[in-house]
Design a protein around this motif. Structure first.
Motif: not given
Length: 542
Positions: A382-400, A370-380
């Motif tokens: 928010r990113v949430t990135w999740s994945f399951n380590i045991p899954e060999k398909s290496d599926a993930f979800t990134i929401m921004g 779970d990330v909060k930051c400023l992009f290029m010093k000015t733009s808010p």
């Protein structure tokens, strides 16, 4: 009166005999101690000192101004192996019986004050068990070891430091060394330890040096202050040294802390467990030149990297606070590098673990970033990135979710890489990206208005007015004051990182949002041909 005199004479005689016996025993012990050390055939060092004070009543002795050097080394020019100069060595409560009957020094505590230890380069690599544990095990055993105000240096063949530290203060208690422990990866059993040192320096190889101002660690916590990993070479030299693309890192952290660290060996497998780890004020600059050839080896996603670890790692929560992350990519040294920056970066990462030592029949928790930051010093951002380590398909979800993008702030990215700059207002970007090791899809939405594009010539300096005019005729310059959503589907290039995968998704979403369908289709056909060539090269390099 006569009986009193006889009694006094007997007592004085006994005291005199005890004094003579004590002096004699002290003299004998003073001869016996160095004989044990020097005469031990498996002890590979010459040991000398200026003074030895023995107190039999307290069962202690102090060695002052001691020197240690490998046997057979007579000249400084021939230095090879371990050398030490020690101000004093205090030994408490030694066993006189063990000393006299078994030619062995057994004590409760050893305190080493102001030791300066140097390990010179030698052809045979140093081995903790053979060089330091076994020799001293055969000569002396202790329940506690204390080092105060020590210095340590490990030198290379040119006598440059590979590793060094100063103001070393170290305590190890409840020590046990026996035939069983010597065969282990950690040849010493102990209950508690404490280590503090300043001015740590480590030569990390061909490209980097690592330094830190202070380390403080015990068996249950770890703190590192002012950590720095610095490149040895400037960017041009580093790039010229690479046969293939390779990132150059410049890293620092004001403080790294693990308050409840639990580590050790279980059935010869290393385990590192911690409920929490914190990194404060990190600065990370990652630089890549595109001049070297591409590296076509397959890149693992983070879930596979963690799944593949050969030791038992389990960190419940990692906090990264007040951090700056920069990524720079340079097409050629004749032009400036494109630069993407994230400041005021705060992240909370939950459930970082390996599969080693895990019960694979049980459901394991997802890793969430779970990330909060400023992009290029000015733009808010928010990113949430999740994945399951045991899954060999290496599926993930990134929401921004990105807001209020200043078009001038992204010129350092678009102008060096694409010969283009933008003008206008990008009010909001939202995306959900579901991917795996092969492909990804999801939704991309953008709200913008009055968007214009300026296209430059190949030198990146002069504007190509014709292309700018044509470009602005093609670009849809607003999204009708609302989030314009499009569905995106992209394939992953196996030799590229997960961030390249996310960039391809974002790039496709932007094209589908701001360009006419006909132009997008033409661009996609060209990109598809390029991707096929990339995949063919990747397969050829396997």
């Amino acid at each position: 009166m006569k009986a009193l005199k006889i009694t006094l004479i007997v007592l004085l005689s006994i005291l005199l005999l005890l004094a003579i016996g004590s002096l004699g025993m002290s003299w004998y012990v003073s001869k016996k101690l160095p004989e044990i050390i020097r005469g031990e055939k498996d002890f590979p060092y010459n040991f000398s000192y200026e003074k030895l004070d023995i107190d039999l009543l307290s069962g202690s002795f102090i060695i002052k101004n001691a020197y240690l050097a490998p046997k057979g080394k007579l000249k400084d020019a021939m230095k090879e192996g371990a050398f030490a100069e020690v101000k004093s060595i205090k030994v408490s409560h030694f066993s006189l019986w063990t000393l006299l009957r078994k030619n062995h020094i057994k004590v409760d505590e050893v305190i080493i004050d102001s030791a300066d230890v140097v390990l010179y380069h030698r052809k045979k690599k140093y081995n903790t068990q053979d060089d330091f544990v076994k020799p001293f095990k055969n000569t002396i055993t202790t329940s506690a070891l204390v080092i105060r105000n020590g210095k340590f240096r490990l030198l290379d063949s040119l006598q440059n430091p590979t590793l060094k530290a100063s103001k070393i203060n170290f305590e190890l208690t409840n020590i046990k060394i026996d035939s069983a422990t010597v065969q282990k990866d950690l040849p010493v059993r102990y209950r508690d330890y404490s280590l503090k040192c300043d001015s740590l320096f480590y030569d990390a190889g061909k490209y980097y040096t690592i330094t830190a101002d202070r380390i403080a660690t015990t068996d249950s916590n770890f703190t590192l202050e002012n950590f720095r990993m610095k490149p040895k070479h400037n960017r041009i030299r580093f790039t010229r040294m690479q046969p293939k693309e390779l990132d150059q890192f410049n890293l620092s952290a004001q403080k790294i802390s693990i308050p409840d660290l639990d580590w050790g060996y279980k059935r010869d497998t290393l385990y590192v467990h911690a409920p929490q780890m914190t990194l404060d004020k990190v600065y990370a600059n990652i630089y890549r030149s595109k001049e070297p050839a591409d590296d076509y080896s397959r890149k693992k996603l983070y879930s596979e990297m963690l799944r593949s670890l050969k030791f038992d790692l389990d960190v419940k929560k990692l906090n990264i606070n007040n951090t700056i992350i920069e990524y720079e990519e340079q097409l050629t040294f004749s032009r400036p590098a494109a630069k993407v920056g994230f400041s005021k970066f705060d992240a909370e990462i939950s459930n970082i673990y390996s599969m080693t030592g895990r019960d694979k029949s049980k459901k394991l928790p997802a890793t969430v970033i779970d990330v909060k930051c400023l992009f290029m010093k000015t733009s808010p951002l928010r990113v949430t990135w999740s994945f399951n380590i045991p899954e060999k398909s290496d599926a993930f979800t990134i929401m921004g979710h990105l807001q209020d993008i200043d078009s001038e702030k992204i010129d350092p990215v678009t102008r060096p890489l694409m010969n283009a700059s933008t003008d206008g207002n990008i009010k909001e970007v939202k995306f959900t990206f579901n991917g795996n090791t092969r492909n990804g899809k999801g939704t991309f939405a953008i709200n913008y208005d009055d968007l214009k594009v300026d296209i430059y010539k190949k030198d990146g300096k002069k504007e190509n007015k014709l292309m700018s005019t044509v470009g602005n005729m093609l670009v849809k310059n607003d999204s009708d004051r609302q989030l314009k959503e499009t569905y995106v589907n992209v394939d992953r290039i196996q030799h590229k990182s997960v961030f390249n995968f996310l960039w391809r998704f974002t790039e496709q979403g932007l094209k589908q949002s701001v360009l006419p369908k006909t132009v997008v289709k033409i661009a996609d056909n060209k990109k598809e041909k390029k991707d096929k060539k990339e995949k063919a090269k990747t397969k050829g390099k396997k």
